[in-house]
Enzyme design. Structure first.
Site, PDB file in Angstrom:
ATOM      1  N   ASP A  98      21.571  46.756  -1.967  1.00 23.82           N
ATOM      2  CA  ASP A  98      21.649  45.806  -2.951  1.00 23.82           C
ATOM      3  C   ASP A  98      22.632  46.432  -4.004  1.00 23.82           C
ATOM      4  O   ASP A  98      22.713  47.687  -4.448  1.00 23.82           O
ATOM      5  CB  ASP A  98      20.370  45.697  -3.497  1.00 23.82           C
ATOM      6  CG  ASP A  98      20.204  44.549  -4.746  1.00 23.82           C
ATOM      7  OD1 ASP A  98      20.853  44.762  -5.617  1.00 23.82           O
ATOM      8  OD2 ASP A  98      20.355  43.329  -4.566  1.00 23.82           O
ATOM      9  N   HIS A 130      30.692  41.090 -16.749  1.00 22.11           N
ATOM     10  CA  HIS A 130      30.835  40.302 -15.629  1.00 22.11           C
ATOM     11  C   HIS A 130      32.040  39.245 -15.825  1.00 22.11           C
ATOM     12  O   HIS A 130      32.707  38.980 -14.596  1.00 22.11           O
ATOM     13  CB  HIS A 130      29.434  39.514 -15.046  1.00 22.11           C
ATOM     14  CG  HIS A 130      28.730  40.487 -14.257  1.00 22.11           C
ATOM     15  ND1 HIS A 130      28.976  41.033 -13.202  1.00 22.11           N
ATOM     16  CD2 HIS A 130      27.382  40.480 -14.556  1.00 22.11           C
ATOM     17  CE1 HIS A 130      27.771  41.771 -12.785  1.00 22.11           C
ATOM     18  NE2 HIS A 130      26.874  41.536 -13.619  1.00 22.11           N
ATOM     19  N   GLU A 132      28.782  45.528 -10.383  1.00 24.26           N
ATOM     20  CA  GLU A 132      27.484  45.787 -11.196  1.00 24.26           C
ATOM     21  C   GLU A 132      27.875  46.995 -12.209  1.00 24.26           C
ATOM     22  O   GLU A 132      27.277  47.191 -13.211  1.00 24.26           O
ATOM     23  CB  GLU A 132      26.418  45.920 -10.366  1.00 24.26           C
ATOM     24  CG  GLU A 132      25.587  44.837 -10.058  1.00 24.26           C
ATOM     25  CD  GLU A 132      24.892  44.333 -11.226  1.00 24.26           C
ATOM     26  OE1 GLU A 132      24.364  44.854 -12.142  1.00 24.26           O
ATOM     27  OE2 GLU A 132      25.193  42.826 -11.357  1.00 24.26           O
ATOM     28  N   HIS A 153      26.542  43.739 -20.860  1.00 21.35           N
ATOM     29  CA  HIS A 153      26.650  43.599 -19.134  1.00 21.35           C
ATOM     30  C   HIS A 153      26.972  42.521 -18.793  1.00 21.35           C
ATOM     31  O   HIS A 153      27.959  42.252 -17.836  1.00 21.35           O
ATOM     32  CB  HIS A 153      25.131  44.093 -18.708  1.00 21.35           C
ATOM     33  CG  HIS A 153      25.035  44.016 -17.153  1.00 21.35           C
ATOM     34  ND1 HIS A 153      24.943  45.278 -16.468  1.00 21.35           N
ATOM     35  CD2 HIS A 153      24.982  42.945 -16.181  1.00 21.35           C
ATOM     36  CE1 HIS A 153      24.740  44.723 -15.308  1.00 21.35           C
ATOM     37  NE2 HIS A 153      24.857  43.521 -15.072  1.00 21.35           N
ATOM     38  N   GLU A 154      26.435  41.296 -19.034  1.00 16.57           N
ATOM     39  CA  GLU A 154      26.658  40.007 -18.774  1.00 16.57           C
ATOM     40  C   GLU A 154      28.164  39.577 -19.157  1.00 16.57           C
ATOM     41  O   GLU A 154      28.884  38.926 -18.147  1.00 16.57           O
ATOM     42  CB  GLU A 154      25.577  38.866 -19.215  1.00 16.57           C
ATOM     43  CG  GLU A 154      24.316  39.242 -18.793  1.00 16.57           C
ATOM     44  CD  GLU A 154      23.964  39.570 -17.288  1.00 16.57           C
ATOM     45  OE1 GLU A 154      24.730  38.915 -16.658  1.00 16.57           O
ATOM     46  OE2 GLU A 154      23.040  40.122 -16.991  1.00 16.57           O
ATOM     47  N   TYR A 181      31.258  40.435  -4.694  1.00 16.43           N
ATOM     48  CA  TYR A 181      29.853  40.896  -5.163  1.00 16.43           C
ATOM     49  C   TYR A 181      29.179  41.315  -4.067  1.00 16.43           C
ATOM     50  O   TYR A 181      27.902  40.806  -3.554  1.00 16.43           O
ATOM     51  CB  TYR A 181      29.160  39.597  -6.113  1.00 16.43           C
ATOM     52  CG  TYR A 181      28.152  40.241  -6.882  1.00 16.43           C
ATOM     53  CD1 TYR A 181      28.449  41.001  -8.001  1.00 16.43           C
ATOM     54  CD2 TYR A 181      26.749  39.663  -6.752  1.00 16.43           C
ATOM     55  CE1 TYR A 181      27.253  41.411  -8.804  1.00 16.43           C
ATOM     56  CE2 TYR A 181      25.806  40.065  -7.572  1.00 16.43           C
ATOM     57  CZ  TYR A 181      25.838  40.702  -8.596  1.00 16.43           C
ATOM     58  OH  TYR A 181      25.162  41.180  -9.339  1.00 16.43           O
ATOM     59  N   HIS A 222      22.811  46.462  -7.186  1.00 17.81           N
ATOM     60  CA  HIS A 222      22.243  46.826  -8.219  1.00 17.81           C
ATOM     61  C   HIS A 222      22.012  48.353  -8.258  1.00 17.81           C
ATOM     62  O   HIS A 222      21.679  49.194  -9.045  1.00 17.81           O
ATOM     63  CB  HIS A 222      20.931  46.083  -8.843  1.00 17.81           C
ATOM     64  CG  HIS A 222      21.121  44.804  -9.315  1.00 17.81           C
ATOM     65  ND1 HIS A 222      21.193  43.747  -8.247  1.00 17.81           N
ATOM     66  CD2 HIS A 222      21.525  44.222 -10.370  1.00 17.81           C
ATOM     67  CE1 HIS A 222      21.731  42.479  -9.098  1.00 17.81           C
ATOM     68  NE2 HIS A 222      21.790  42.768 -10.441  1.00 17.81           N
TER      69      HIS A 222
END
Length: 546
Positions: free
Chosen positions: A446, A363, A383, A359-360, A374, A448
């Site tokens: 948000d 980005h 996300e 995931h990271e 974002y 997420h």
């Protein structure tokens, strides 16, 4: 009647002439294999020429500048060159665009984050930089109620904002501070440089939250570097990627605002057998982080042909044991690194699980390609892109200790979290906050939680609707329109989403734009009349997009 019989006589001279002709034909350019696709340098030359010849069509004026962000050359020679744009030397938010060129370098089409002129009447602000900084500091405190933030620093920079309606001069202010535990908090505030009115704001720490013996993935192979009589947890085969110990310290540096940076002391070992699979050995978490980096690197290279996060063969690095009971993990473009907290022990364990690493790092891929803002629907897509590729990395690893599934962060959550995972891609609303289906207010969530629509799409496109067990976990793909879907598989999902991200999406892409981008990708990969193209269209409809 038998036709007249003809007699052919071939003399020695004739044989020699024929052989020479055959050899010449075999060596001629038309008889050889098709020429190689253009190189990156060739694509850049073609794109530079097109920028000049098609400036009026693209809305490029003498007051504007361009800078290359990414280049993709397809096997058939089609070229895609992505640009950032400036106006009178100021960055233009929403100024990014992608040129699509034919094999010969001729203009084919373009995708632009925004259309129309990006000019503003003046590049002289009426709101001062110190005032913009004060507004951003106040916004950061308001976004963290109940926290007494320390060391709050704000750094404003003038930009042209073309993302939010008519272009306007704005202050883009990066603001960061530390919470009561010393962990970082950061936001971006976009402020009208004439009126002082807030245009937008978003978080800038892109979070997942939320042989070595690892914490989560069993015993895994590691490529290391010998230095004298010891070994370093550094992988020369993957761009020099390494993992270091942050020693439970935190940054005084978030984005471009720096007063200090937490260490990343490279882990070393005497016998090249790392960790013991428990938190008692600090290198166990490092094994997970390095394994996650290795696996993500391999996924992007072997599946999508991308050589490193930025596509330039250079490795990133990891910092583990960051902060005090830090319930987070994040990617930072400025250090080109991933940072992992240890968790508080009751809600989260160390956040170094494989899907979190995927995931990271994803980005980072997004920042080097589409650059999805974002915030709003584009933030949800940002996300979701990381959730999608983090999940596909987990499946790619085929690790028996952490089988692939469509839950995010299932390895890091503790009983105190109250749910078996952070997010659920088959039914995103199972987390109590995420959206299963698109509606006009999704962009207000948000990021997420607005990501749920794309996560739901990705699951349904790959797996279809209905109950099934995947990775030992019960899943149930529901649809918003009652349709029954048959999935096209994880591999095709990944190829379609990757091409859409790297070739067609821009910083302003919303859910309607994601539908268009993925349909264009499916058309490129499988054809406009293909079952895959039809499945993409039907699946977006199944989550109420289009």
């Amino acid at each position: 009647m038998r036709p007249p019989r003809t007699t052919s006589r071939l003399t020695t001279a004739g044989i020699a002439t024929a052989a020479a002709a055959l050899l010449a034909a075999a060596l001629s350019p038309t008889a050889s294999a098709a020429p190689a696709p253009p190189t990156r340098a060739g694509a850049l030359r073609h794109a530079a020429a097109v920028l000049t010849s098609e400036a009026a069509r693209l809305g490029i004026t003498r007051a504007q500048g361009t800078a290359v962000r990414d280049v993709i050359v397809d096997p058939d020679g089609t070229q895609h060159v992505r640009y950032n744009r400036t106006y009178r030397q100021l960055p233009v938010l929403g100024g990014d665009f992608v040129l699509h060129l034919n094999r010969d370098g001729g203009y084919r089409s373009a995708d632009r984050a925004v259309r129309g002129d990006v000019a503003v009447p003046s590049v002289t602000p009426e709101l001062s930089a110190p005032k913009a900084a004060d507004l951003a500091a106040s916004a950061l405190r308001a976004a963290n109620p109940g926290e007494l933030l320390r060391k709050v620093v704000a750094k404003p920079a003038l930009v042209v904002d073309a993302l939010h309606g008519a272009p306007k001069l704005a202050w883009r202010t990066d603001v960061a501070g530390k919470d009561s535990l010393g962990n970082p908090v950061a936001r971006v505030l976009l402020t009208d440089a004439r009126t002082g009115k807030q245009i937008d704001a978003w978080d800038t720490i892109e979070t997942a939250a939320g042989d070595g013996q690892s914490l989560y993935s069993g015993t895994v192979p590691l490529e290391t570097t010998q230095s004298g009589s010891t070994y370093q947890l550094k992988d020369a085969t993957r761009g020099g990627t390494y993992t270091g110990d942050a020693q439970n310290k935190t940054d005084g540096c978030v984005l471009s605002i720096c007063w200090s940076r937490a260490p990343a002391v490279v882990f070393t070992d005497a016998d090249n057998h790392w960790g013991n699979g428990t938190n008692a050995d600090r290198s166990s978490a490092a094994v997970d982080a390095q394994y996650g980096t290795d696996t993500t690197w391999d996924y992007y290279k072997n599946v999508h042909g991308r050589n490193g996060i930025a596509g330039d063969g250079k490795g990133s690095y990891n910092r583990v044991h960051y902060g005090s009971n830090y319930n987070n993990a994040f990617w930072d473009d400025n250090c080109f690194c991933m940072t992992y907290g240890d968790g508080d022990g009751s809600t989260f364990g160390p956040l170094v699980a494989l899907d979190v690493a995927g995931h990271e790092m994803s980005h980072g891929v997004t920042s080097k390609t589409a650059g999805l803002t974002y915030s709003g629907e584009s933030g949800g897509l940002n996300e979701a892109t990381s959730d999608i590729f983090g999940t596909l990395v987990e499946f790619y690893a085929n690790n028996a200790s952490d089988p692939g599934d469509w839950m995010i962060g299932e390895k890091i959550v503790k009983p105190g979290f109250g749910k078996p995972a952070l997010r659920f891609m088959d039914q995103p609303s199972k987390d109590g906050k995420s959206a299963d289906c698109w509606n006009s207010s999704v962009g207000n969530l948000d990021v997420h939680y607005s990501s749920g629509v794309a996560n739901h799409f990705a699951y349904l496109l790959a797996e279809g609707s209905g109950p099934k067990v995947i990775g030992g976990v019960q899943h149930n793909g529901t649809t918003c329109n009652g349709a029954t879907l048959s999935g096209i598989g994880k591999d095709k999902l990944g190829k379609i989403w990757y091409r859409a991200l790297t070739v067609y999406m821009t910083s302003s892409t919303n859910y309607a734009g994601a539908r268009t981008a993925t349909l264009s990708a499916a058309k490129d990969l499988y054809g406009a009349g293909s079952a895959e193209y039809a499945a993409v269209a039907a699946t977006w409809s199944a989550v109420s997009v289009g």
